[in-house]
Design a protein around this motif. Structure first.
Motif, PDB file in Angstrom:
ATOM      1  N   ASP A   1     -60.356  80.662  33.882  1.00 10.78           N
ATOM      2  CA  ASP A   1     -60.740  80.226  32.540  1.00 10.78           C
ATOM      3  C   ASP A   1     -62.069  79.473  32.615  1.00 10.78           C
ATOM      4  OD1 ASP A   1     -61.027  79.254  29.988  1.00 10.78           O
ATOM      5  OD2 ASP A   1     -58.961  78.525  29.816  1.00 10.78           O
ATOM      6  N   LYS A   2     -63.137  80.135  32.188  1.00  7.52           N
ATOM      7  CA  LYS A   2     -64.476  79.540  32.302  1.00  7.52           C
ATOM      8  C   LYS A   2     -64.787  78.525  31.201  1.00  7.52           C
ATOM      9  CE  LYS A   2     -65.256  82.367  35.742  1.00  7.52           C
ATOM     10  NZ  LYS A   2     -65.238  81.924  37.133  1.00  7.52           N
ATOM     11  N   THR A   3     -63.847  78.329  30.277  1.00  7.77           N
ATOM     12  CA  THR A   3     -64.089  77.335  29.221  1.00  7.77           C
ATOM     13  C   THR A   3     -63.589  75.943  29.617  1.00  7.77           C
ATOM     14  OG1 THR A   3     -61.983  77.769  28.081  1.00  7.77           O
ATOM     15  CG2 THR A   3     -63.898  79.126  27.460  1.00  7.77           C
ATOM     16  N   LEU A   4     -62.915  75.829  30.758  1.00  8.34           N
ATOM     17  CA  LEU A   4     -62.440  74.528  31.230  1.00  8.34           C
ATOM     18  C   LEU A   4     -63.519  73.865  32.081  1.00  8.34           C
ATOM     19  CD1 LEU A   4     -58.749  75.357  32.238  1.00  8.34           C
ATOM     20  CD2 LEU A   4     -59.561  74.246  30.148  1.00  8.34           C
ATOM     21  N   VAL A   5     -63.853  72.628  31.752  1.00  5.92           N
ATOM     22  CA  VAL A   5     -64.894  71.904  32.487  1.00  5.92           C
ATOM     23  C   VAL A   5     -64.318  71.400  33.805  1.00  5.92           C
ATOM     24  CG1 VAL A   5     -66.479  69.936  32.465  1.00  5.92           C
ATOM     25  CG2 VAL A   5     -66.018  71.197  30.341  1.00  5.92           C
ATOM     26  N   PRO A   6     -64.843  71.874  34.956  1.00  4.88           N
ATOM     27  CA  PRO A   6     -64.286  71.447  36.249  1.00  4.88           C
ATOM     28  C   PRO A   6     -64.644  70.002  36.572  1.00  4.88           C
ATOM     29  CG  PRO A   6     -66.231  72.807  36.593  1.00  4.88           C
ATOM     30  CD  PRO A   6     -65.969  72.816  35.110  1.00  4.88           C
ATOM     31  N   ASP A   7     -63.759  69.359  37.302  1.00  5.96           N
ATOM     32  CA  ASP A   7     -64.010  67.982  37.741  1.00  5.96           C
ATOM     33  C   ASP A   7     -63.483  67.848  39.164  1.00  5.96           C
ATOM     34  OD1 ASP A   7     -64.309  65.306  38.195  1.00  5.96           O
ATOM     35  OD2 ASP A   7     -63.254  64.628  36.405  1.00  5.96           O
ATOM     36  N   ALA A   8     -64.372  68.006  40.132  1.00  3.71           N
ATOM     37  CA  ALA A   8     -63.972  67.948  41.542  1.00  3.71           C
ATOM     38  C   ALA A   8     -63.446  66.567  41.921  1.00  3.71           C
ATOM     39  CB  ALA A   8     -65.163  68.325  42.429  1.00  3.71           C
ATOM     40  N   ASN A   9     -63.838  65.542  41.167  1.00  3.41           N
ATOM     41  CA  ASN A   9     -63.366  64.193  41.424  1.00  3.41           C
ATOM     42  C   ASN A   9     -61.895  64.024  41.062  1.00  3.41           C
ATOM     43  OD1 ASN A   9     -64.863  62.283  42.693  1.00  3.41           O
ATOM     44  ND2 ASN A   9     -65.954  61.579  40.884  1.00  3.41           N
TER      45      ASN A   9
END
Length: 288
Positions: free
Chosen positions: A240-248
């Motif tokens: 899902d490319k609409t979810l903003v990733p957060d590696a933290n």
């Protein structure tokens, strides 16, 4: 040999740019995707043609796996990555029965497929057509150059990493461009450091500056350095490319955007590639 059917398709495209690398694993396809996302975000209409026939990764990176192309009276209709239809993609990945299917073709069949992509895909009006190629200087490159050369493509962007072993192969790629008369528009030094997801500092894992030194040595434009960004890795890997990733905070509830164009702007690398695309545009303007 003339290929008027290719010229007819290219007549509605302002700029044709190949993305090359002499070495596999340098992040060429991810750079192609980021160039496309940056140009589309700036308001340009962009097409990405994936001619890495044996390893088509662009559909997955753009979140288009499982999509199918359609045949219209004007030709094959590419798959769009956003609702505004500013970013279109064509890849053999859309023609395979499954994402795990292998392509076991000799040169003539590869050449025929590339010609069909160039002659039959109905892109419509485009500002940029980015052509993602496999590593090296093989059949796919020669076929693309043969079919495009008569119509004067703008040139190539070369991608490398900072290590000496990659730079050695990239020199060969630049020499290939010289031999076939393809202008080199610039060089991107990819994986130039690692952006820490906790403090946002950049750590030089593989060294840095090798690409810039090579560009200076070979008298070609240096477009910029792009570090490894964990958030970009998550974005290109997730379905899902609409979810903003957060590696933290990978387990935290994620913010949602309207499209991959907006999600990419939340990655730190989007700022770097905005500068790279501006440099590219200036280079193209100078050529004109």
């Amino acid at each position: 040999m003339s290929h008027p059917e290719v010229g007819e398709r290219l007549s509605s495209i302002k700029h044709v740019v190949l993305v090359l690398s002499g070495k596999g694993g340098v992040g060429k396809s991810s750079c192609t995707v980021q160039l496309a996302l940056s140009l589309a975000h700036q308001g340009h209409k962009v097409g990405v043609l994936d001619i890495d026939l044996c390893g088509p990764s662009i559909p997955r990176m753009l979140g288009l796996e499982g999509q199918q192309i359609h045949q219209a009276s004007a030709g094959w209709v590419p798959v769009f990555a956003d609702s505004t239809k500013r970013l279109a993609c064509m890849s053999i990945g859309f023609l395979l029965p499954s994402k795990d299917s292998s392509v076991v073709w000799r040169g003539p069949k590869k050449n025929a497929m590339i010609k069909q992509f160039l002659a039959d895909v109905y892109w419509g009006e485009l500002d940029y057509l980015l052509i993602d190629t496999p590593p090296g200087t093989s059949d796919e490159h020669l076929a693309a150059i043969e079919y495009l050369q008569e119509w004067n493509p703008d040139g190539a962007i070369v991608v490398t990493t900072p290590q000496a072993v990659a730079l050695s192969d990239v020199k060969k790629e630049i020499n290939f461009c010289e031999k076939v008369g393809l202008p080199v528009l610039g060089l991107i030094e990819n994986m130039s450091g690692f952006v820490c997801p906790h403090c946002a500092n950049c750590i030089n894992v593989f060294s840095t500056g090798g690409g810039e030194g090579l560009a200076s040595h070979m008298d070609i434009p240096f477009l910029g350095r792009a570090p490894i960004d964990p958030n970009l890795v998550l974005l290109l890997e997730q379905e899902d490319k609409t979810l903003v990733p957060d590696a933290n905070n990978p387990d935290a509830e994620k913010e949602r955007t309207d499209s991959i164009l907006e999600t990419y702007q939340r990655c730190e690398l989007s700022k770097i590639f905005a500068k790279i695309t501006t440099h590219l545009e200036n280079t193209l303007d100078t050529k004109e």
